[in-house]
Write an enzyme that holds these catalytic residues in place. Sequence first.
Site, PDB file in Angstrom:
ATOM      1  CG  ASP A 292      68.854  19.206  19.609  1.00  0.00           C
ATOM      2  OD1 ASP A 292      69.223  20.228  20.207  1.00  0.00           O
ATOM      3  OD2 ASP A 292      67.675  18.953  19.362  1.00  0.00           O
TER       4      ASP A 292
ATOM      5  CG  ASN B 259      63.446   3.790  24.543  1.00  0.00           C
ATOM      6  OD1 ASN B 259      63.668   4.673  25.391  1.00  0.00           O
ATOM      7  ND2 ASN B 259      62.318   3.743  23.863  1.00  0.00           N
TER       8      ASN B 259
ATOM      9  N   GLY C  86      73.984  18.376  31.457  1.00  0.00           N
ATOM     10  CA  GLY C  86      73.112  18.708  30.332  1.00  0.00           C
ATOM     11  C   GLY C  86      73.275  20.111  29.783  1.00  0.00           C
TER      12      GLY C  86
ATOM     13  CG  ASN D 219      67.954  22.212  16.524  1.00  0.00           C
ATOM     14  OD1 ASN D 219      68.465  22.459  15.427  1.00  0.00           O
ATOM     15  ND2 ASN D 219      68.668  22.117  17.627  1.00  0.00           N
TER      16      ASN D 219
ATOM     17  CE  LYS E 171      63.851  20.231  19.179  1.00  0.00           C
ATOM     18  NZ  LYS E 171      64.916  19.588  19.932  1.00  0.00           N
TER      19      LYS E 171
ATOM     20  CB  SER F 202      66.231  29.421  23.594  1.00  0.00           C
ATOM     21  OG  SER F 202      66.321  28.024  23.490  1.00  0.00           O
TER      22      SER F 202
ATOM     23  CE  LYS G  65      59.678   6.481  21.220  1.00  0.00           C
ATOM     24  NZ  LYS G  65      59.172   7.327  22.337  1.00  0.00           N
TER      25      LYS G  65
ATOM     26  CB  ALA H 248      64.495   5.189  21.439  1.00  0.00           C
TER      27      ALA H 248
HETATM   28  P1  NAP Z   1      61.045  12.406  24.086  1.00  0.00           P
HETATM   29  O1  NAP Z   1      61.104  12.407  22.602  1.00  0.00           O
HETATM   30  O2  NAP Z   1      59.739  12.580  24.771  1.00  0.00           O
HETATM   31  O3  NAP Z   1      61.693  11.002  24.586  1.00  0.00           O
HETATM   32  C1  NAP Z   1      61.683  10.650  25.945  1.00  0.00           C
HETATM   33  C2  NAP Z   1      62.537   9.400  26.160  1.00  0.00           C
HETATM   34  O4  NAP Z   1      62.613   9.141  27.562  1.00  0.00           O
HETATM   35  C3  NAP Z   1      61.965   8.130  25.509  1.00  0.00           C
HETATM   36  O5  NAP Z   1      63.020   7.301  25.113  1.00  0.00           O
HETATM   37  C4  NAP Z   1      61.182   7.500  26.680  1.00  0.00           C
HETATM   38  O6  NAP Z   1      61.029   6.112  26.576  1.00  0.00           O
HETATM   39  C5  NAP Z   1      62.125   7.806  27.825  1.00  0.00           C
HETATM   40  N1  NAP Z   1      61.442   7.793  29.120  1.00  0.00           N
HETATM   41  C6  NAP Z   1      60.555   8.696  29.573  1.00  0.00           C
HETATM   42  N2  NAP Z   1      60.146   8.367  30.812  1.00  0.00           N
HETATM   43  C7  NAP Z   1      60.787   7.192  31.134  1.00  0.00           C
HETATM   44  C8  NAP Z   1      60.798   6.350  32.265  1.00  0.00           C
HETATM   45  N3  NAP Z   1      60.051   6.635  33.348  1.00  0.00           N
HETATM   46  N4  NAP Z   1      61.598   5.264  32.253  1.00  0.00           N
HETATM   47  C9  NAP Z   1      62.364   4.973  31.168  1.00  0.00           C
HETATM   48  N5  NAP Z   1      62.400   5.737  30.063  1.00  0.00           N
HETATM   49  C10 NAP Z   1      61.621   6.830  30.031  1.00  0.00           C
HETATM   50  O7  NAP Z   1      62.001  13.531  24.700  1.00  0.00           O
HETATM   51  P2  NAP Z   1      63.355  14.128  24.063  1.00  0.00           P
HETATM   52  O8  NAP Z   1      63.019  15.321  23.275  1.00  0.00           O
HETATM   53  O9  NAP Z   1      64.109  13.032  23.436  1.00  0.00           O
HETATM   54  O10 NAP Z   1      64.100  14.660  25.406  1.00  0.00           O
HETATM   55  C11 NAP Z   1      64.589  13.764  26.383  1.00  0.00           C
HETATM   56  C12 NAP Z   1      65.188  14.579  27.538  1.00  0.00           C
HETATM   57  O11 NAP Z   1      66.336  15.274  27.070  1.00  0.00           O
HETATM   58  C13 NAP Z   1      64.247  15.653  28.098  1.00  0.00           C
HETATM   59  O12 NAP Z   1      64.401  15.686  29.502  1.00  0.00           O
HETATM   60  C14 NAP Z   1      64.745  16.938  27.463  1.00  0.00           C
HETATM   61  O13 NAP Z   1      64.493  18.070  28.265  1.00  0.00           O
HETATM   62  C15 NAP Z   1      66.240  16.654  27.380  1.00  0.00           C
HETATM   63  N6  NAP Z   1      66.916  17.368  26.282  1.00  0.00           N
HETATM   64  C16 NAP Z   1      68.066  18.028  26.577  1.00  0.00           C
HETATM   65  C17 NAP Z   1      68.763  18.680  25.558  1.00  0.00           C
HETATM   66  C18 NAP Z   1      70.025  19.418  25.864  1.00  0.00           C
HETATM   67  O14 NAP Z   1      70.471  20.184  25.005  1.00  0.00           O
HETATM   68  N7  NAP Z   1      70.648  19.223  27.014  1.00  0.00           N
HETATM   69  C19 NAP Z   1      68.267  18.642  24.234  1.00  0.00           C
HETATM   70  C20 NAP Z   1      67.089  17.924  23.969  1.00  0.00           C
HETATM   71  C21 NAP Z   1      66.422  17.284  25.011  1.00  0.00           C
HETATM   72  P3  NAP Z   1      59.780   5.478  25.767  1.00  0.00           P
HETATM   73  O15 NAP Z   1      60.157   5.545  24.323  1.00  0.00           O
HETATM   74  O16 NAP Z   1      59.692   4.086  26.294  1.00  0.00           O
HETATM   75  O17 NAP Z   1      58.580   6.312  26.095  1.00  0.00           O
END
Ligand code: NAP
Length: 282
Positions: free
Chosen positions: A113, A161, A248, A97, A76, A27, A166, A138
């Site tokens: 987001d 998911n 991304g 955010n 958040k 950021s 979830k 999710a």
């Molecule tokens: P989060 O709330 O921790 O959610 C993680 C998600 O990934 C959950 O749905 C989880 O499933 C799933 N997951 C994790 N490991 C997995 C696996 N081995 N197999 C299958 N599903 C799996 O994280 P978040 O904040 O939503 O962020 C998700 C990703 O997006 C991160 O990598 C983050 O850096 C990225 N992101 C990017 C942006 C952007 O602007 N480009 C913005 C926000 C986030 P379960 O529910 O089953 O645990």
Amino acid sequence: MTERREPITGRTRLAVVIGDPVEQSLSPVIHNAAFSSSGVDWTYAALRVSSETLGAFIGLLRGSSISGVSVTMPHKDAVAGLVDRLDDSAAALSSVNTIVKKDDGQLVGYSTDGDGLCDALREAEVSVEGSRVLVLGAGGAARSIVDAMARNGSDAILVHNRTVAKAQRLVPLAQGRGTVVSGDDLAAAIRDSEIVVNATSVGMGQPESPLPDGVLGPKHVVVDIVYHPLRTVLLQQAERSGCRTIDGSRMLIHQAARQQVLWTGRRPDVTSMTRAARRALA
Ligand code: NAP
């Protein structure tokens, strides 16, 4: 490279990202490039704020000259309960955010987001209105994407998911157009979708994909919100299958551009922000 040339003075306005940890945050690079491109006298820094000191930070914010705040993990959801007002999207998500300090001193929470993801699709000339989208994941990011895709007129929002319970919690955000997809139905759901969004953390820093080979086809637009690396295994699979791809960095940049507009009222130069982010990620 657009860099700040003027010295920081007592009149320079300060915006910060708060989170724990914040050392790896992109950021500061992205927002300082944006402020320079807009020619405004603002600067941006990363501030580690622990969960224990979050309430004290919000008190400090009210009584200080900090002008804008980005909020990242793990704060958040907690910040949604600490500001004075929430805009519609932040209220629907119970997640913030962005904090904007209004002229009357009120702190208003926003969530940029999901709209950033919609802006990334529009940038690639992909219509959100009337689209059929499959969202993988999710967590917090998936929630904001489902909410924004519904508000922006998607026809059908399919959510898959690992933890099915979830995914079910995201359905109310889809305004009657959401369906949970089980593992057994995933291949059919992909065939039935035009846009596939990876909003899981699978692929972040590891050479893994959330989808097997051979399920994507040329009709799909594939978005990976994971940005480290930018060219994830999923995007490589998608390219081999003839899909259009969006990496991304696009959501990251566009959600930040929306924060800039909320703070300064000016639309920053997305190209300068992108250049700065790509340099930091290289
Ligand atoms: P989060 O709330 O921790 O959610 C993680 C998600 O990934 C959950 O749905 C989880 O499933 C799933 N997951 C994790 N490991 C997995 C696996 N081995 N197999 C299958 N599903 C799996 O994280 P978040 O904040 O939503 O962020 C998700 C990703 O997006 C991160 O990598 C983050 O850096 C990225 N992101 C990017 C942006 C952007 O602007 N480009 C913005 C926000 C986030 P379960 O529910 O089953 O645990």
